[in-house]
Enzyme design. Structure first.
Site, PDB file in Angstrom:
ATOM      1  CB  SER A 184      31.361  46.353  63.893  1.00  0.00           C
ATOM      2  OG  SER A 184      30.388  46.994  64.676  1.00  0.00           O
ATOM      3  CE1 TYR A 212      26.380  44.044  69.494  1.00  0.00           C
ATOM      4  CE2 TYR A 212      26.753  45.935  68.076  1.00  0.00           C
ATOM      5  CZ  TYR A 212      27.173  45.094  69.077  1.00  0.00           C
ATOM      6  OH  TYR A 212      28.389  45.299  69.665  1.00  0.00           O
ATOM      7  CB  THR A 219      26.673  40.329  68.417  1.00  0.00           C
ATOM      8  OG1 THR A 219      27.787  40.167  67.539  1.00  0.00           O
ATOM      9  CG2 THR A 219      27.164  40.566  69.838  1.00  0.00           C
ATOM     10  CE  LYS A 251      32.012  38.793  68.874  1.00  0.00           C
ATOM     11  NZ  LYS A 251      31.586  39.866  69.763  1.00  0.00           N
ATOM     12  CG  HIS A 269      30.680  42.201  73.727  1.00  0.00           C
ATOM     13  ND1 HIS A 269      29.638  41.889  72.899  1.00  0.00           N
ATOM     14  CD2 HIS A 269      31.119  43.427  73.321  1.00  0.00           C
ATOM     15  CE1 HIS A 269      29.442  42.879  72.036  1.00  0.00           C
ATOM     16  NE2 HIS A 269      30.333  43.827  72.269  1.00  0.00           N
TER      17      HIS A 269
END
Ligand code: FNR
Length: 380
Positions: free
Chosen positions: A106, A129, A155, A251, A275
């Site tokens: 992440s 992100y 994401t 994603k 999510h």
């Protein structure tokens, strides 16, 4: 404790972690309707039992993004895993690598990219992100590429942070959060010792390295909150597509039209995901969204799915609905919190075993044999 399924790890994690952390992992957005739907919709899908199909030994291996995998499973990006167990990202990455599947790091990890990649001998995947701070994005992408990472999971379902009531109640966020977390941590000395509370377990490696100083958990919510970018559209992502030479996976797709846009954009894959029910409560479960998305884009890019997968049977169900592979989120987070690397390895063994049983009894010898016919009726 006897572990026979991922649900046992959930209970073990509940016992081991301070409440603010357990609920951070376990909880979802608002009233948690989608969180429940994810699990229940999968459970309601009836597998189609077939017998005397002379299956013999089943083969669960597959290939995704030109990588040979022991099974069509990867570990999803889960933030702050270094707080569930000491150097948690490294432990999970080692477990995944030992079991022949990818680990996704992440953006908001405790261990930095370089540390995690150095501990395993296969390239991990990296999740990013969409953030306002483009300098941070470019810098972190360069760092990921430099250590040999080639698969980027991008994401897109967090243009704004979802509201999670449990986090406010548990002390993860909200009034006096820092003080409440501190008190809970003191009451869980075994956990605090394990994660190394005397060190700096709450530093966020990827973020701090860019800023030149550690980012503490207390700063994290503010940093994220001010950095999500709701104004971004597909065209704004073009520089990342141009910059990143490896596979790019989008994603957070839940609609066939967005899946078609991802194909037009030039994505190599998508993750059908809500999510884990942590963003917009009330949206479709992934299991319900998947068949229409597969109809729209199957064969044009790789389809991964997550949200609600708790067993090898669920993996087979997602493949039967049209996924090429899946991601595990909470299932592995619980195992990591409960038993570290060993827990994640045991969990992956369980998932593999459950897949073999499900495949044998639905008449599928290989992953390619799993199809809509593996269910009593395709879709829910
Ligand atoms: C997540 N998820 C997530 N996704 C992402 O892209 N970046 C992240 O940092 C995180 N962080 C995160 C933390 C925690 C505690 C959870 C539970 C989830 C979402 C994750 O990648 C995945 O989509 C879901 O976890 C899938 O649902 P299940 O398997 O948890 O039901």
């Amino acid at each position: 404790m006897i572990i026979s399924s991922s649900l046992d790890y959930r209970e073990a994690a509940r016992r081991r972690l301070p409440p603010f952390l357990f609920h951070y992992i376990d909880g979802g957005a608002y009233a948690e309707v989608t969180l429940r739907r994810n699990v229940e919709d999968l459970a309601h899908l009836a597998l189609r039992q077939r017998v005397l199909k002379a299956i013999g030994e089943v083969d669960i291996s597959t290939r995704l993004f030109d990588q040979d995998l022991a099974m069509p499973v990867s570990l999803a990006p889960v933030g702050l895993t270094g707080m569930y167990a000491r150097r948690g990202e490294v432990q999970a990455a080692r477990a995944a690598t030992r079991k022949g599947i990818p680990f996704t790091l992440s953006t908001v990890s405790v261990c930095p990219i370089e540390e995690v990649q150095a501990q395993v001998d296969r390239p991990i995947w990296f999740q990013l992100y969409v953030l306002k701070d483009r300098g941070f994005m470019r810098n972190v992408l360069e760092r990921a590429w430099a250590v040999g990472i080639r698969t980027l999971v991008f994401t897109v379902d967090m243009p704004v942070p979802g509201a999670r009531y449990r986090d406010a109640h548990s002390g993860m966020s909200g009034p006096h959060a820092g003080l409440r977390r501190m008190i809970q941590s003191v009451l869980h000395p075994a956990w605090a010792f394990d994660v190394g509370l005397n060190g700096r377990p709450h530093d966020l490696g990827n973020i701090s390295a860019f800023r030149g100083q550690p980012t503490k958990l207390n700063d994290y919510v503010g940093w994220l909150g001010s950095n999500f970018d709701p104004s971004i559209g597909w065209a704004d992502l073009q520089w990342i597509r141009d910059f990143w030479q490896g596979p790019m996976v989008i994603k957070g797709i839940l609609d066939p039209d967005d899946a078609r846009d991802a194909v037009r954009f030039g994505a190599n894959g998508i993750v059908v995901s809500n999510h884990g029910g942590r963003q917009l409560d009330g949206v479709l479960s992934s299991a319900r969204a998947l068949p229409a998305i597969a109809d729209a884009v199957k064969g044009k890019l790789t389809i991964l799915a997550d949200s609600g997968i708790r067993s090898g049977l669920d993996v087979v169900r997602m493949l039967a609905l049209g996924a090429d592979g899946v991601m595990l989120g909470r299932a592995y987070a619980y195992a990591l919190a409960a038993e570290g690397q060993r827990g994640v390895e045991t969990l992956l063994d369980l998932i593999a075993k459950e897949m073999r049983v499900a495949m044998t009894l639905t008449g599928a010898r290989t992953i390619a044999d799993i199809s809509g016919d593996s269910l009593v009726q395709a879709g829910i």
